[in-house]
Structures are given as C-alpha cells and as structure tokens.
Write an enzyme that holds these catalytic residues in place. Structure first.
Site, PDB file in Angstrom:
ATOM      1  N   LYS A 300       0.780  -1.214   0.171  1.00  0.00           N
ATOM      2  CA  LYS A 300      -0.013  -0.064   0.184  1.00  0.00           C
ATOM      3  C   LYS A 300       1.074   1.381  -0.029  1.00  0.00           C
ATOM      4  O   LYS A 300       2.029   1.322   0.516  1.00  0.00           O
ATOM      5  CB  LYS A 300      -0.777   0.104   1.209  1.00  0.00           C
ATOM      6  CG  LYS A 300      -1.921  -1.121   1.297  1.00  0.00           C
ATOM      7  CD  LYS A 300      -2.738  -0.842   2.670  1.00  0.00           C
ATOM      8  CE  LYS A 300      -3.708  -2.058   2.701  1.00  0.00           C
ATOM      9  NZ  LYS A 300      -5.002  -1.763   2.101  1.00  0.00           N
ATOM     10  N   ARG A 374     -10.475 -11.534   1.584  1.00  0.00           N
ATOM     11  CA  ARG A 374     -11.358 -12.481   1.035  1.00  0.00           C
ATOM     12  C   ARG A 374     -10.589 -13.761   1.017  1.00  0.00           C
ATOM     13  O   ARG A 374     -11.184 -14.994   0.934  1.00  0.00           O
ATOM     14  CB  ARG A 374     -11.508 -12.252  -0.415  1.00  0.00           C
ATOM     15  CG  ARG A 374     -10.487 -11.916  -1.364  1.00  0.00           C
ATOM     16  CD  ARG A 374     -10.690 -11.336  -2.379  1.00  0.00           C
ATOM     17  NE  ARG A 374     -10.845  -9.909  -2.150  1.00  0.00           N
ATOM     18  CZ  ARG A 374     -11.085  -8.826  -3.060  1.00  0.00           C
ATOM     19  NH1 ARG A 374     -11.496  -9.073  -4.506  1.00  0.00           N
ATOM     20  NH2 ARG A 374     -11.176  -7.500  -2.678  1.00  0.00           N
TER      21      ARG A 374
END
Length: 525
Positions: A300, A374
């Site tokens: 990130k 996920r």
C-alpha cells in the site's frame, strides 16, 4: 444569583475555548463552596414557543424540586433550545454543582423512511452524548443522566461518547474518568428504567471493546495477543479455542495460510462458542482478523497505512458482539470463527500470480496480495459450514470500493436471503447504525471466475464494482442459504459522521449485529 450566571454565560460570544473557560470558572466558583463535582443531565423537547419549556418526565420532576427555577431561567433566554443544543446552569440545587439541559429533538419522533433510522432514539444518543462530554470538560466526575424516554438509547449515548483509547499516554494527558448513572430515582417506573439502562451499557460496552481492539497498535495487538484478549474478555461466558498454524495446515487452509506467509508473527484461528441454548443449527459469525495489512508484495502507499491496524475490524466486531450477547444472556447458540494473521512483504510472502488452494479444493490465482481479506475469509467460511449453521454472517473491512460507494453512511450488505436482510435492516433502524443492501449478481461472479491459471482470481480484473466482485468471490465458498456478508471498510473509522462516537475507530456495526441476533432469538422462542 443563578439567573445572573445564566445571563453571564449566554452573553459570552467568544470562541468555544473561551466559553469552556468561562463555564469552568463559574462551576468552580459554586463547587468550591459546596465541595461538589456532581452533575445532572436533563432532557427537553424541541419547542418553537418562547413561552414554555417541554420537559421530559424526569426533567419536569426535577424542575418542580427546585421550585421551577430551570423553566424560569431557560425562558429568560428568548431563543428556544434546538435539537442537540445544551445549556448548563449552576447553583440550582445543593446536590448538583452543574445541571445541563440538553434538547433531545422533537417529541414523538420515530422512524424516518428516508434516513432509515429511528430519529427519536438517535437524537437522544446524540443529545446525551454532547451533554456528558461538556460536563467532563467542566471537570465533573459524577453525572446522573435523564433516561429521556428511552433509557437504552440514553445509556448508549453517554457510554459510547465517553470512550477514549488513551491508555498508552501519560496519565496527565488522559481523559478524566467519569462515573455515569441513570437518574431513575425521579421516575415512578424505576425497575424497568434501570433494566433498560443496564442493557444500554452492555450494548455500548460491546462496541467499545471492538473500538479498543481496533485502536490498539499492531505491535501490541498481534494475532496471538488478540486471542489472549478475547479469552480474557469472553471465557467466563463462552468457550474459546485457540488453533495454531499446524491445525490450519491439517485442515488444508491454504488460502488463509498464504496471507500469513510474509510475517514472522504466527497465524491464529479462533473458534468461540456461546451456548445461550443448545441447537443443532447454531448461528455462525465470521470476522476478518488481519491485525496489520501492509498490502504484502502489492504494498500500500505509506500515507494512511497506520490505520491498517484496524483491518481486523470484522474480528473485533465479532468479539464485541459476543461480549454483548453473552452478557445479555440471549437464548441463542452462536459459533464464531476468526482467522488472525498479518499481511506483510518478505522473501517468504505470497507473490502476485501465485496459485493457492482453499479448504474446499478450489484454486485461487492471487493477482493482488492486497486483496487478502477474502483469502482468509474463504477458508473460515468453508470451515464454519461444517457445523450446519442456520445462517452465516461475516464481517470484514474488505474493500476501499465500499467506502467509495457508501462512505461512513452505512455498512454494505451482500446476502442471498431477503428474509435475513429484512431482519438486519430492522435491527439497524433501532440501533441507528445503518446498513445498505448491495447486489450479488452473476455479472460479478463472471469477473472472478474468468481466470487464466486457477478456478478463481482474487480480484475482479478492474477498478469497477470492487466491493461487488469481492462479495462474489466469497460466495464461491458458501453453500448456506442464509448468508450475509458485511463490508465494513467504509464505517471502520469515525471522522464526525456519528456525533456520539468521537474521532477514531468506530466499532461499527457491533450493536446492529447484537440487535439482529436478539431479533432472531425472540422469533425462535
């Protein structure tokens, strides 16, 4: 003398800082002679008339106790109080050094179809919160609070507002401790009022536990430490089982373990059971527990990365929900599943393009290691179904896309059950912590099943509909006909959207899930 105090305070037109200093000096001038730091919060309804004050029942009785002084002083100020506004009075009563009158909105406000909340309850939470915060700033350390016609909401408002995570600061820099109690002695229905007050505290405490976990720095809240805190908080009412990496390997949780590979911190899989009653089909709760998310190899940007200590918000909300439902002693059987790990870049980390295998045998091409939530949820959802749950509800700070879509206004909900959606929305109306249904179209499933190397791709192939393709990915690991996925990334933190929460991690939607389970428990009796 009291009237001159009110006029003096009302004439202060300086900055908010000057107002606070002036009020503090006034309070000290009275409390020094009475040696008091005790205050009272009273509610009034919004009233356009400058000739009358519409008190709550508690406020009316106290006004009578002080020979109508409150009404007299408030009416001297010709501008009526509007919703959420307050006035603090001093020297009215020998027991209280300060009495704050707070406007709780219009009388008999209820469900607002456009806002999808019970506005009356939300107004009470916000008004009471503002009053207790102002009194804390004045130095009051013991506050009695008007139940304001909804004791539960009143208790929630003040206990949520007074929360602060400052235990790592020097003692002198921490918020002062304030004891809050219900002014039930001014009511004829004292028993029910105190019962509602206790429930409101339990609901607020559950959310505050979620907030505390989300605020903790990632070096202090590792997966192992998270498990320790949950055991400490829940083991008196729940069974808490801590599974290690070897167990996850034995269960073939390759998707979950692929995320943990880059960190030196060992992964943990928490299994928690609350038996308010025995059932062959328990409610299953699943929470994403990434205690720090750097993005892995798909790292990130550095700006704002510190907030990724809160990427275990789903796990925190599951813990907070269990904290509340166990103390409310709801007659339900709940099993919770929390995969915990860090997502870090290293020589052993999963690389973009790697293929991993989930517990149900499906292969996943990991094209973006920052789409890691996920991956850990996939195995947790598979495992939860082994217990034949009546429904599965998972929570996760899953996508930035849901923040783009809904912001802090509501948590996004993806579900295959209209019935469960109706119950969840009903719960959110009561709590004021909104949810909003999003689509689970096959259109989005095609985005993640179109994959070069494996059965599934962990990203949808583009920027569009990121929250929807993430939900479609999770759907591939669910066979239960009552499944709800809550993407809570948009409500992870509070920057002023909810006035009674303050700035920082929000713990949303803990109270809504607690109320959702409460609704189910009542229907099953």
């Amino acid at each position: 003398m009291a009237a001159s105090v009110v006029r003096g305070v009302d004439k202060i037109n300086a900055t908010a800082r000057h107002k606070c200093i002036a009020r503090s000096l006034l309070r000290r001038s009275f409390s020094s002679s009475m040696n008091l730091n005790k205050a009272l919060v009273l509610g009034v309804y919004e009233n356009d008339s400058s000739d009358s004050i519409d008190f709550t029942g508690t406020a009316k009785k106290f006004n009578e106790k002080v020979d109508g002084k409150i009404a007299e002083l408030l009416l001297r100020v010709k501008k009526p109080l509007k919703g959420g506004k307050t006035r603090t009075l001093h020297g009215l009563d020998s027991e209280f050094s300060s009495v704050t009158v707070t406007c709780i909105g219009k009388k008999e406000e209820g469900y607002d179809e456009l806002e999808t909340v019970d506005k009356g309850r939300e107004s009470i939470r916000a008004a009471v919160a503002k009053a207790v915060l102002e009194l804390r700033e004045l130095g009051e350390n013991e506050i009695e609070v008007d139940p304001c016609g909804d004791t539960e909401a009143s208790a929630e408002g003040c206990h949520l507002a007074l929360f602060s995570y400052d235990e790592l600061k020097a003692v002198k820099n921490r918020k002062p401790t304030v004891t809050v109690s219900c002014a039930s002695r001014f009511s004829q229905d004292k028993g029910n009022i105190e019962k509602g007050w206790k429930k409101g505290i339990i609901l607020a405490d559950g959310q505050n536990l979620s907030r505390r976990l989300m605020e903790m720095p990632a070096n202090l809240l590792t997966p192992t430490k998270f498990a320790d805190i949950v055991k400490e908080q829940l083991s008196s009412k729940c069974e808490v089982i801590v599974r290690d990496k070897a167990w996850a390997e034995s269960m073939k949780m390759g998707s979950f373990l692929s995320v943990a590979r880059g960190s030196v911190e060992p992964p943990v899989f928490l299994e928690i059971e609350y038996k308010g009653k025995q059932s062959e089909t328990p409610i299953a709760l699943v929470g994403k527990g990434v205690t720090f998310d750097s993005g892995g190899i798909s790292i990130k940007p550095s700006q704002g990365m510190d907030a990724m200590r809160g990427d275990m918000g789903g796990a925190a909300c599951v813990a907070g929900t269990l904290h509340s439902i166990s103390r409310l002693e709801l007659p339900v059987h709940v099993k919770a599943f929390i995969p915990l790990c860090e997502n870090m870049p290293s020589g052993s980390a999963t690389k973009p393009g790697d293929v991993v295998t989930a517990m149900n045998g499906k292969t996943i091409q990991v094209d973006n290691t920052d789409a890691e939530g996920r991956l850990i949820l996939a195995d947790a959802l598979c495992y939860s179904q082994q217990f034949n749950p009546s429904l599965i509800l998972d929570m996760a700070t899953l996508t930035g896309a849901i923040d783009v879509a809904l912001g802090a206004g509501a948590a996004g909900v993806f579900t295959n059950s209209a019935t469960m959606w109706d119950k969840l929305q009903q719960a959110s109306i009561r709590t004021g912590d909104r949810v909003w249904r999003m689509p689970l179209f096959n259109h989005y499933t095609k985005k993640i099943t179109k994959c070069q190397l494996a059965d599934l791709n962990n990203i949808g192939g583009g920027r569009s509909a990121g929250a929807c393709t993430a939900a479609a990915f999770l759907k591939e690991f669910v066979t239960n006909k009552n499944w709800l996925h809550l993407d809570i990334a948009g409500v992870m933190s509070n920057e002023g959207a909810v006035s009674y929460l303050g700035k920082g991690m929000s713990g949303r939607p803990t109270r809504t899930i607690t109320e959702f389970i409460n609704i189910i428990s009542k229907e099953s009796q």
